[in-house]
Design an enzyme around this catalytic site. Structure first.
Site, PDB file in Angstrom:
ATOM      1  N   ARG A 216       0.854  -1.192   0.000  1.00  0.00           N
ATOM      2  CA  ARG A 216       0.000   0.000   0.000  1.00  0.00           C
ATOM      3  C   ARG A 216       0.886   1.236   0.000  1.00  0.00           C
ATOM      4  NH1 ARG A 216      -4.349   2.907   0.338  1.00  0.00           N
ATOM      5  NH2 ARG A 216      -4.466   4.690   1.748  1.00  0.00           N
ATOM      6  N   THR A 282     -13.271  19.267  -1.251  1.00  0.00           N
ATOM      7  CA  THR A 282     -11.829  19.138  -1.073  1.00  0.00           C
ATOM      8  C   THR A 282     -11.035  19.602  -2.290  1.00  0.00           C
ATOM      9  OG1 THR A 282     -10.054  17.584  -0.511  1.00  0.00           O
ATOM     10  CG2 THR A 282     -11.878  16.688  -1.780  1.00  0.00           C
ATOM     11  N   ASP A 294      -4.247  16.991  -7.576  1.00  0.00           N
ATOM     12  CA  ASP A 294      -3.320  16.101  -6.861  1.00  0.00           C
ATOM     13  C   ASP A 294      -1.897  16.455  -7.275  1.00  0.00           C
ATOM     14  OD1 ASP A 294      -1.997  13.965  -5.590  1.00  0.00           O
ATOM     15  OD2 ASP A 294      -3.675  12.608  -5.950  1.00  0.00           O
ATOM     16  N   ARG A 296       0.813  14.925  -6.079  1.00  0.00           N
ATOM     17  CA  ARG A 296       1.734  13.844  -5.734  1.00  0.00           C
ATOM     18  C   ARG A 296       2.316  13.148  -6.955  1.00  0.00           C
ATOM     19  NH1 ARG A 296      -2.303  10.460  -1.993  1.00  0.00           N
ATOM     20  NH2 ARG A 296      -3.645  11.051  -3.766  1.00  0.00           N
ATOM     21  N   LYS A 322      -2.463   5.520  -8.544  1.00  0.00           N
ATOM     22  CA  LYS A 322      -1.356   4.812  -7.899  1.00  0.00           C
ATOM     23  C   LYS A 322      -1.012   3.534  -8.663  1.00  0.00           C
ATOM     24  CE  LYS A 322      -2.239   6.477  -3.190  1.00  0.00           C
ATOM     25  NZ  LYS A 322      -2.564   6.091  -1.796  1.00  0.00           N
TER      26      LYS A 322
END
Length: 375
Positions: A216, A282, A294, A296, A322
């Site tokens: 994860r 959000t 995002d 990331r 991811k």
């Protein structure tokens, strides 16, 4: 002196060290200098600009200062825009700068120009610094740049910084840390990647690296992981992952990544939370602050797994991004499994928004019972 220079020009390179130092300056609320070819500019994060600094910088700017804003913020100011832009600042007016950079009801008040290379570097370095993505740029002459005494970074090194953070990723320490319900656990610390802290790989049990390993990628969430915030499901996901891997015969690897606030940093996450309390979801809250959905990257996470000997993974995630990132980085993703926290009155809109706007694979029926469909 030549020996010292050789050290600085080693594998990481003096130019990258210079970027590290400029990041530190900006986070500390001080201006820095950027070179881009023959152009030179003093840069300053808007969030640290006060009246004293504004007066000092105005004396240098002589009417040439400009405010660089990212595309999401410009859209919030009323422009249909996919690229960042520049607002001219004939005077360094703090009230106007704060309005353009932060106020929720603000509207654009002047023409917006395209970015120069030095403007792009300025915006990138404030993003690397995890401060508000709005930056004051003050062009200066080569003579003034040489005499100003500010720390300096080259624009090319700024744009190479993220990629180098993956190349330079290094395992720096490891040791056993028995956890409740998972006594056979080892913490492996990596230096590098994104964010401003070390990255952690938590190896639970004894995963067989020659087979697909359960993994994860968990982005750090101080409020949820440590304090049990009801605004998200992060803490539930973290603890469920540890429990699942401990009970799984093959164990697993949990990567705890310095990605607070989807890569925006803790201070900006709190700004976004305040906006959410005023009714923004959000992603809209992040856009008000100038962030895309995002920030990331996960290429360094894949590198962490590779350095641990992992080549094939079973991913515990609801986020298709991811999975795609791990595949793009050369890992074999053989399966994925959903990981859900508890929905409550405080986080149900957040969960539904991730599902509806970011494509997270969250069970619609599980949320509907809490009224998520009404948002």
């Amino acid at each position: 002196m030549s020996d010292i220079k050789n050290i600085l020009d080693g594998e990481r390179g003096g130019s990258q060290i210079a970027v590290d130092r400029v990041i530190s300056e900006l986070r500390s609320g001080r201006p820095a200098l950027i070179h881009a070819g023959r152009s030179h500019a003093i840069v300053m994060g808007v969030e640290s600009l006060d009246a004293r600094l504004a007066i000092r910088l105005a004396g240098v700017a002589r009417g040439r200062a400009r405010l660089v804003l990212p595309a999401p913020r410009l859209r919030r100011l009323g422009l249909e825009r996919t690229e960042p832009g520049v607002l001219a600042l004939p005077t360094i007016d703090l009230a106007r700068i704060n309005e353009m950079a932060l106020e929720t009801g603000a509207r654009i008040d002047a023409p917006v120009a395209a970015l120069s290379p030095i403007d792009r570097a300025a915006l990138e370095v404030v993003r690397l610094s995890l401060i508000l993505p709005a930056v004051l740029v003050v062009p200066v002459t080569a003579k003034a740049a040489a005499e100003c005494g500010l720390l300096v970074a080259e624009s090319a090194a700024i744009f190479e910084y993220r990629g180098r953070s993956v190349v330079d990723l290094a395992l720096v320490g490891r040791g056993p840390v028995p956890l409740e319900g998972a006594p056979e656990t080892e913490f492996v610390i990596f230096r590098g990647g994104e964010g401003l802290r070390d990255q952690v790989a938590i190896v639970i049990g004894k995963p067989d690296m020659s087979k697909p390993v359960t993994v994860r990628l968990h982005s750090a969430c101080l409020t949820g992981d440590l304090f049990g915030s009801l605004k998200c499901d992060c803490g539930d996901q973290l603890r469920h992952t540890v429990q699942f891997m401990a009970q799984n015969e093959g164990g697993g690897i949990l990567l705890y990544l310095d990605h607070e606030g989807r890569g925006n940093g803790l201070s900006n996450k709190m700004r976004a939370y305040k906006l959410q309390s005023q009714g923004f979801d959000t992603y809209d809250a992040d856009e008000v602050l100038g962030f895309d959905h995002d920030q990331r990257g996960f290429d360094f996470a894949a590198e962490m797994l590779k350095q641990l000997g992992v080549s094939s993974v079973r991913v515990m995630t609801n986020n298709p991004v991811k999975m795609a990132a791990l595949r793009t980085s050369g890992l074999d993703v053989v399966s994925d499994e959903r990981i859900l926290g508890r929905a409550n009155d405080h986080n149900v809109r957040y969960l539904a928004t991730k599902r509806d706007r970011a494509g997270h694979l969250i069970d619609v029926d599980n949320l509907t019972q809490y009224g998520a469909g009404k948002d």
